[in-house]
Design a protein around this motif. Structure first.
Motif, short mmCIF file in Angstrom:
data_model
loop_
_atom_site.label_atom_id
_atom_site.label_comp_id
_atom_site.label_asym_id
_atom_site.label_seq_id
_atom_site.Cartn_x
_atom_site.Cartn_y
_atom_site.Cartn_z
N GLY A 199 49.61 48.16 42.41
CA GLY A 199 48.84 49.00 43.32
C GLY A 199 48.96 50.47 42.98
O GLY A 199 49.06 50.86 41.81
N THR A 200 48.97 51.32 43.99
CA THR A 200 49.03 52.76 43.76
C THR A 200 50.46 53.26 43.56
O THR A 200 50.68 54.46 43.42
N GLU A 201 51.42 52.35 43.55
CA GLU A 201 52.82 52.73 43.36
C GLU A 201 53.19 52.59 41.89
O GLU A 201 52.88 51.59 41.23
N THR A 202 53.89 53.60 41.35
CA THR A 202 54.46 53.49 40.01
C THR A 202 55.85 52.88 40.14
O THR A 202 56.78 53.52 40.63
N VAL A 203 55.98 51.63 39.70
CA VAL A 203 57.25 50.93 39.72
C VAL A 203 57.88 51.09 38.34
O VAL A 203 57.29 50.68 37.35
N PHE A 204 59.06 51.71 38.31
CA PHE A 204 59.74 51.91 37.03
C PHE A 204 60.74 50.80 36.79
O PHE A 204 61.53 50.45 37.66
N SER A 205 60.69 50.24 35.60
CA SER A 205 61.46 49.05 35.29
C SER A 205 62.89 49.39 34.93
O SER A 205 63.18 50.36 34.23
N ASP A 206 63.81 48.55 35.42
CA ASP A 206 65.20 48.58 34.99
C ASP A 206 65.50 47.47 34.00
O ASP A 206 66.66 47.25 33.64
N HIS A 207 64.45 46.75 33.56
CA HIS A 207 64.66 45.56 32.74
C HIS A 207 63.75 45.53 31.51
O HIS A 207 63.32 44.47 31.06
N GLY A 208 63.42 46.71 30.99
CA GLY A 208 62.76 46.77 29.69
C GLY A 208 61.25 46.70 29.70
O GLY A 208 60.64 46.50 28.65
N LEU A 209 60.61 46.86 30.86
CA LEU A 209 59.16 46.82 30.92
C LEU A 209 58.58 48.23 30.92
O LEU A 209 59.28 49.22 31.16
N ILE A 210 57.29 48.30 30.68
CA ILE A 210 56.54 49.55 30.65
C ILE A 210 55.84 49.75 31.99
O ILE A 210 55.36 48.79 32.59
N THR A 211 55.77 51.00 32.45
CA THR A 211 54.93 51.34 33.59
C THR A 211 53.68 52.00 33.03
O THR A 211 53.75 52.94 32.24
N TRP A 229 63.31 45.84 23.20
CA TRP A 229 63.14 47.14 22.54
C TRP A 229 64.23 47.35 21.49
O TRP A 229 64.99 48.30 21.52
N ARG A 230 64.21 46.43 20.51
CA ARG A 230 65.16 46.51 19.40
C ARG A 230 64.39 46.57 18.09
O ARG A 230 63.96 45.54 17.55
N SER A 231 64.18 47.77 17.60
CA SER A 231 63.44 47.93 16.35
C SER A 231 64.28 47.53 15.14
O SER A 231 63.75 47.41 14.03
N ASP A 287 60.41 35.65 28.77
CA ASP A 287 61.26 36.85 28.83
C ASP A 287 60.59 37.95 29.66
O ASP A 287 61.24 38.65 30.44
N LEU A 288 59.28 38.11 29.47
CA LEU A 288 58.54 39.13 30.23
C LEU A 288 58.50 38.79 31.71
O LEU A 288 58.71 39.65 32.57
N ALA A 289 58.20 37.53 32.02
CA ALA A 289 58.12 37.11 33.42
C ALA A 289 59.47 37.27 34.12
O ALA A 289 59.54 37.71 35.28
N ASP A 290 60.55 36.93 33.42
CA ASP A 290 61.88 37.08 34.01
C ASP A 290 62.18 38.55 34.29
O ASP A 290 62.78 38.89 35.32
N ALA A 291 61.79 39.43 33.38
CA ALA A 291 62.03 40.86 33.59
C ALA A 291 61.23 41.37 34.79
O ALA A 291 61.73 42.18 35.59
N MET A 292 59.99 40.91 34.94
CA MET A 292 59.18 41.32 36.09
C MET A 292 59.81 40.86 37.40
O MET A 292 59.87 41.61 38.38
N LEU A 293 60.26 39.63 37.42
CA LEU A 293 60.92 39.12 38.62
C LEU A 293 62.16 39.94 38.95
O LEU A 293 62.45 40.22 40.12
#
Length: 523
Positions: A299-311, A380-382, A414-420
């Motif tokens: 929605g209109t909220e910027t949720v910042f991830s603590d688990h490696g996702l992008i906002t 995020w491991r290059s 892995d992505l779904a787990d991070a979102m949860l």
């Protein structure tokens, strides 16, 4: 998955976007989908049915290990041909087109001369890892997430900003021209709009907020270029495009669709979210293309991830507030199947992978992690590189094929787990899916199994390009509002989870062990 719901007033403004009179009498919306491997133009009628389409692949350039490039002029030539061919197939002309929408591969970086229209070199593609030394420098001085609150992005080779800086650093003359505004930067949307609206003869230099949010240069709160980021990375403001919304008239095309308004721009994954009509907080989709890209509407909220996702910005429609999303990005999914075909040559066509994988009952203990360009979200491991683990004398090419399909599913898990972990339970009611790999029933069933909740495929196969069409059509009143778009959404197939919990847990544990084996490979 839950997130804070926007105020009712904000929802009202979003829902009212597009309730404007039609600017013209076009019967169709033309949508350009400029992707990592090809370009196409699709014509949609008012019922969101595909009337005609044309698609052309472009060459992938790999000048060094980890480097990936495209020729911007080849892309532009192909887009022109796609528009012409789609119109010819529909026996239509420019007057039949109400508006043009554009969706594009994001982060891919083009520099070009304002006067001549000639690129400064090949485009640096989003997958490219040549900026890794600068990533190490920046993260050593402040960590991977030092710019997250401003830009929503981790410091990585993925965003456009470090690609721009690298190109400018190669040639002082190019940097000087950029500082004077004589050399322009754009993601692929900007490059195409500039060309479509006249190029050197008055072309519009513009991008939308979704693409700008992928540069690591735009402030998520203001939707403007962030001066501190420009100073930090040494990027001249004069070379940057104007940031606009996602659904508005940016200018009129001059050729090959003369006079048609260009009225929609969405980065490819935001376009897929829009095409799935994921307009409500908590709606989530996953796209299986060259990579996998999962977006959750916040929605209109910027949720910042603590688990490696992008906002990221999800969309900016008309005068309504911007909406945002959490995104997880996987670099290699469908590209892995092409690797089996082109590099290992264990299949002749990509379609053969499902039959080969079905010829064995399971993966035989083989786990494949395709960290060809490092690991994107949530790791995020290059420094990571791909591995095939668990090989025994029992393993065959069929087990490798099955492990390749399962890699797409586990990376998505892995992505779904991070979102949860970021937004909290419960899990979503369903995952809406699109992309070339969703025709693979074996993969989609396995994906539902490891998710533990249903996977839903829509009847419309062109979801990403449809999202761009929707954005353009709303801007000119071709469609009236979001409810009208929701009415177009039809489900083709749903996969329900069938795997028991212990089996799911064992597979996930092996996947995690294989991920660990990829790390610290590059010094």
């Amino acid at each position: 998955m839950r997130a804070v719901r926007p105020p009712d007033a904000a929802i009202s403004r979003i829902e009212d976007v597009g309730s404007r009179p039609v600017a013209g009498h076009g019967r169709f919306i033309a949508a350009i989908d400029q992707g990592t491997s090809s370009s196409r133009c699709v014509l949609f009628d008012h019922d969101a049915v595909v009337v005609a389409s044309h698609q052309i692949e472009h060459k992938q350039h790999f000048p060094r290990p980890g480097w990936v490039e495209h020729d911007p002029l080849e892309i532009w030539t192909n887009v022109r041909e796609c528009i012409d061919s789609a119109l010819n197939k529909a026996r239509a002309s420019s007057s039949d087109i109400a508006a043009i929408g554009i969706t594009n591969q994001r982060e891919t970086t083009v520099l070009w001369d304002r006067m001549s229209g000639q690129p400064a070199g090949n485009a640096i593609v989003w997958q490219d890892t040549r900026t890794e030394p600068r990533v190490r420098e920046l993260t050593a001085d402040g960590g991977t997430y030092r710019f997250q609150q401003a830009t929503g992005l981790p410091v990585s080779t993925y965003p456009s900003a470090l690609k721009i800086a690298w190109m400018l650093d190669q040639d002082p003359a190019t940097r000087g021209a950029a500082e004077r505004g004589e050399v322009l930067f754009g993601t692929i949307d900007s490059w195409l709009v500039w060309q479509l609206t006249g190029g050197p003869n008055g072309g519009e230099h513009v991008t939308d907020a979704t693409n700008a949010s992928r540069t690591m240069l735009m402030n998520l709160a203001t939707l403007e270029w962030d001066g501190s980021m420009l100073d930090e990375l040494g990027i001249p403001r004069a070379m940057l495009p104007r940031i606009a919304g996602s659904s508005e008239v940016f200018g009129n095309a001059v050729d090959p669709a003369s006079g048609v308004p260009i009225a929609g721009i969405l980065g490819d994954q935001q376009a897929a979210l829009f095409g799935h009509t994921c307009f409500d907080v908590g709606d989530v989709k996953n796209t299986y293309g060259t990579g996998c890209f999962m977006l959750l509407n916040t929605g209109t909220e910027t949720v910042f991830s603590d688990h490696g996702l992008i906002t990221t910005v999800a969309a900016k429609l008309g005068d309504a507030p911007a909406t945002y999303a959490l995104e997880g990005s996987v670099a290699v999914a469908g590209a892995l199947i092409r690797w089996l075909r082109d590099n290992l040559q264990i299949i002749s066509t990509s379609d053969e992978v499902e039959e080969l994988a079905r010829s064995v009952p399971d993966n035989g203990g083989v786990v494949l992690v395709p960290a060809f360009s490092g690991l994107f979200a949530p790791h995020w491991r290059s420094d990571a590189r791909g591995v095939v683990a668990g090989l025994t004398g029992y393993a065959t090419k069929a087990h490798i094929a099955r492990a390749a399909l399962e890699a797409a599913a586990y990376q998505s898990l892995d992505l779904a787990d991070a979102m949860l972990a970021d937004v909290g339970p419960p899990p979503p009611n369903e995952m809406r899916v699109d992309g070339g790999m969703v025709v693979n029933d074996l993969l989609m069933q396995f994906q539902a199994d490891v998710f533990g909740f249903p996977v839903v495929r829509p009847a419309a196969s062109e979801v990403t390009v449809l999202g761009a069409a929707y954005a353009a059509g709303l801007a000119v009143g071709f469609w009236s509002d979001l409810d009208e778009l929701r009415e177009n959404y039809r489900i083709d197939k749903t996969w329900e989870p069938q795997m028991d919990a212990p089996t799911r847990a064992r597979g996930k544990a092996l996947w995690k062990k294989a991920i660990d084996r990829t790390l610290d490979w590059v010094d």
